[in-house]
Each structure stands twice: as structure tokens, then as C-alpha cells.
Design an enzyme around this catalytic site. Sequence first.
Site, short mmCIF file in Angstrom:
data_model
loop_
_atom_site.label_atom_id
_atom_site.label_comp_id
_atom_site.label_asym_id
_atom_site.label_seq_id
_atom_site.Cartn_x
_atom_site.Cartn_y
_atom_site.Cartn_z
N LYS A 58 -46.50 -12.75 -15.98
CA LYS A 58 -47.42 -12.20 -15.38
C LYS A 58 -46.28 -11.58 -14.06
O LYS A 58 -47.68 -10.73 -13.79
CB LYS A 58 -46.28 -13.45 -14.24
CG LYS A 58 -47.23 -15.06 -15.05
CD LYS A 58 -46.52 -16.41 -13.70
CE LYS A 58 -45.05 -16.23 -14.39
NZ LYS A 58 -44.64 -17.31 -13.60
N ASP A 117 -38.68 -1.78 -19.60
CA ASP A 117 -36.92 -1.82 -19.28
C ASP A 117 -36.28 -1.47 -20.99
O ASP A 117 -36.46 0.33 -21.26
CB ASP A 117 -36.88 -3.03 -18.25
CG ASP A 117 -35.22 -3.04 -18.05
OD1 ASP A 117 -34.27 -2.02 -19.26
OD2 ASP A 117 -34.84 -3.54 -17.28
N LYS A 145 -38.00 2.17 -17.06
CA LYS A 145 -36.16 2.69 -16.47
C LYS A 145 -35.89 4.21 -17.36
O LYS A 145 -35.61 3.18 -18.90
CB LYS A 145 -35.74 1.48 -16.71
CG LYS A 145 -36.25 0.06 -15.57
CD LYS A 145 -34.68 -0.34 -15.69
CE LYS A 145 -34.82 -1.57 -14.61
NZ LYS A 145 -34.73 -3.28 -15.18
N VAL A 167 -35.74 -4.51 -10.07
CA VAL A 167 -36.55 -4.17 -9.14
C VAL A 167 -37.11 -4.90 -9.25
O VAL A 167 -37.39 -5.88 -10.23
CB VAL A 167 -36.81 -2.69 -9.59
CG1 VAL A 167 -37.03 -1.81 -9.25
CG2 VAL A 167 -37.46 -3.05 -10.86
C1 PRP Z 1 -40.84 -8.23 -17.65
C2 PRP Z 1 -42.03 -7.08 -17.16
C3 PRP Z 1 -42.05 -6.51 -18.23
C4 PRP Z 1 -41.10 -7.08 -19.46
C5 PRP Z 1 -40.19 -5.20 -19.51
O1 PRP Z 1 -41.65 -10.08 -18.59
O2 PRP Z 1 -42.70 -8.05 -16.55
O3 PRP Z 1 -43.10 -7.79 -20.03
O4 PRP Z 1 -40.46 -8.26 -18.91
O5 PRP Z 1 -39.43 -5.71 -19.75
P1 PRP Z 1 -38.48 -5.36 -21.73
O6 PRP Z 1 -38.79 -3.64 -21.78
O7 PRP Z 1 -36.78 -5.54 -21.83
O8 PRP Z 1 -39.43 -6.21 -22.03
P2 PRP Z 1 -40.64 -11.28 -17.81
O9 PRP Z 1 -40.06 -11.14 -19.40
O10 PRP Z 1 -39.49 -11.19 -16.96
O11 PRP Z 1 -41.80 -11.95 -17.85
P3 PRP Z 1 -42.80 -12.01 -16.65
O12 PRP Z 1 -43.84 -10.75 -16.73
O13 PRP Z 1 -43.61 -13.36 -16.32
O14 PRP Z 1 -41.78 -11.68 -15.03
#
Ligand code: PRP
Length: 192
Positions: A58, A117, A145, A167
Site C-alpha cells: 500500500k 530499505d 535508504k 520514516v
Molecule cells: C514497505 C514499503 C516497501 C517495502 C520496502 O512495505 O512500502 O514496499 O516495505 O522495504 P524493503 O526494501 O525492506 O523490502 P510494507 O511491507 O511495510 O507494506 P505496506 O506498503 O503495506 O506498508
Amino acid sequence: MKKEVLAAETGHNEIVIKDYTFEKFIVKSEIDSIVHSLARRINIDYQGKYPLFLIVLKGSIFFAVDILREITIDCEIETVTAKSYGDEMVSSGNVLLSLSNVKFSGKDIIIIEDIIDSGLTLHSLINRLKHSGAKSIETIAFLMKTGQQKTNVDIKYVGKNIPPDFVIGYGLDYAEKGRNLPDIYKLKSVPD
Ligand code: PRP
């Protein structure tokens, strides 16, 4: 205990969620200018092509809507849901992907991510798409990051490189809160 500041109360320099304090980091005007310059590059690079933008939900929802409104070339839009963080501030390492039955064969895919990340989400998604017959696969990431990636990720379009702070805002959440903040906030302090 600090008072929880609701995400809807915008204009604050600090936001508190579950006793974690976040301070304003990237303001909306800078976000807008990053989005604008990324869109301009895509419009030039993909002129004469018909890319398929794949929005990673999302978190990317706000960034995707903003950038797609500035894309002037013909394109298609699809979504994929990716989840690996839950209510934590570090990746679980287990990326759950939910990708609808879209035909990617022969397409120029542009993945839209809010943040890179660990890189594990993007790595899993690209692995899934590798055998789809796509003509090309590139990624736009609003934030990246620095030095946090646990896997090789090649991102052609990066909006802004940031330090490894947690963040929220502009689609990014902590335990599902903060996504609707128009500015981006970074973690300032944790509960005592
Ligand atoms: C978050 C973000 C990215 C991912 C990045 O998604 O939206 O898609 O993590 O992190 P990474 O590089 O460590 O994999 P999340 O899993 O929190 O789901 P969301 O988008 O629903 O918040």
C-alpha cells in the site's frame, strides 16, 4: 507518557504514534519537486513506448497517484500488494506478494515503490516477474535508504537518498498509522 498526536492533525513538526516521536523531515514542497523531476525523466525516457506502471501497495499509493498524474505518455497501470513489515520497524524478511493475473509478456514494466530499505520486497517482486516475458523491468523509488540493502537492487530512478531512519507519511506507515500525512517524518525518539 506523551500524548498521541493524530495523523489527521497536520501541520505539526512532531507526531507521536504509540509513544514513538517522529519529526518533520521532507516537506510537501520538496516531495512535489522530486515527483515532478522523476516524471519528467520518465516522460523523456519512455517516449514512443507504452510502459506498464506496477504500483507496489500500500505504501506507494500517494507517490504513484502523484507521479502518474504527471505522466504524459500512453501507459497501463496495475497493482501488486507486498507486505513484510507488519507492525515492526524492520523487515520480517518474509515478503508476501499478491500479484493479480496480469499479462506482462512483451511489456516495459516500471515498478513504483515508495521506499527501498532492505531491498527484499523489490528483489522478491523482480524475481517473480523475471519469467513473465517482460521486455524490460525498471524501478522508480521515491526514497532509498543509504547502505541498508541486503540484496543487490538496481534502481534506475531514485527520488531521494536518505539516512537509515524509520520514516512515515506520504503513504509510509508505522503500524498502519501516518500514511495520510502530507509531509514525511523520521523517527526522533523511542519510548523510555
Ligand atoms: C514497505 C514499503 C516497501 C517495502 C520496502 O512495505 O512500502 O514496499 O516495505 O522495504 P524493503 O526494501 O525492506 O523490502 P510494507 O511491507 O511495510 O507494506 P505496506 O506498503 O503495506 O506498508
